[in-house]
Motif scaffolding. Structure first.
Motif: not given
Length: 171
Positions: A42-44, A98-102
């Protein structure tokens, strides 16, 4: 005799076009299944407030040039410095969404102009990114359009290892 006849029919199947077409389709299906990329999860989202300051231009790009600098520390943290902020005084604020996906990191800068010009001008915002491991990250950085500055963008690959220093002009 019946056994020999059955063996000949079974062996004859291996010489037909249909057998090879079905074999190729099964092999392609197995390869597609094995070649699937891993799920990145999921996107954090991380929201960070920056520390704003007035600094000398250390980038060598000339005073006031919009740029972003990434400094990788020994502890795994990454210091992000946004230089060349315009029209911002010390009563304003700069934050990052900030969006983190992998290993894909999407950074969006948000600037809130101050209301007290007497507070003094600032041109740099600093952030500590403490969520990165020692990996390669694909980073997109977007600066939104403001009253005093146009929007900017960069994209880069950052290998988070101690001593790594990456600096890029925003376009």
């Amino acid at each position: 005799m019946i056994v020999n006849f059955a063996i000949m029919i079974i062996c004859g199947i291996f010489q037909t076009v249909e057998f090879y077409v079905i074999s190729v389709l099964v092999a392609a299906t197995v390869l597609a299944f094995l070649g699937r990329g891993g799920h990145s999860g999921p996107v954090r989202q991380v929201l960070l407030g920056g520390v704003i300051s007035l600094e000398d231009d250390l980038s060598g790009a000339g005073s006031g040039t919009p740029s972003v600098e990434f400094i990788c520390g020994d502890d795994g943290n990454v210091i992000l410095r946004r230089r060349g902020l315009r029209g911002l005084d010390a009563s304003g604020a700069v934050s990052l969404a900030i969006d983190i996906k992998g290993f894909d990191v999407f950074i969006r800068e948000r600037v809130t102009p101050g209301r007290d010009a007497a507070a003094g001008e600032v041109d740099t915002a600093s952030f500590i990114l403490d969520f990165m491991g020692p990996e390669h990250y694909f980073i997109s950085y977007t600066s939104d359009l403001t009253e005093t500055d146009s929007g900017h963008f960069i994209s880069l690959t950052l290998h988070n290892r101690a001593g790594n220093h990456v600096w890029k002009n925003l376009i």
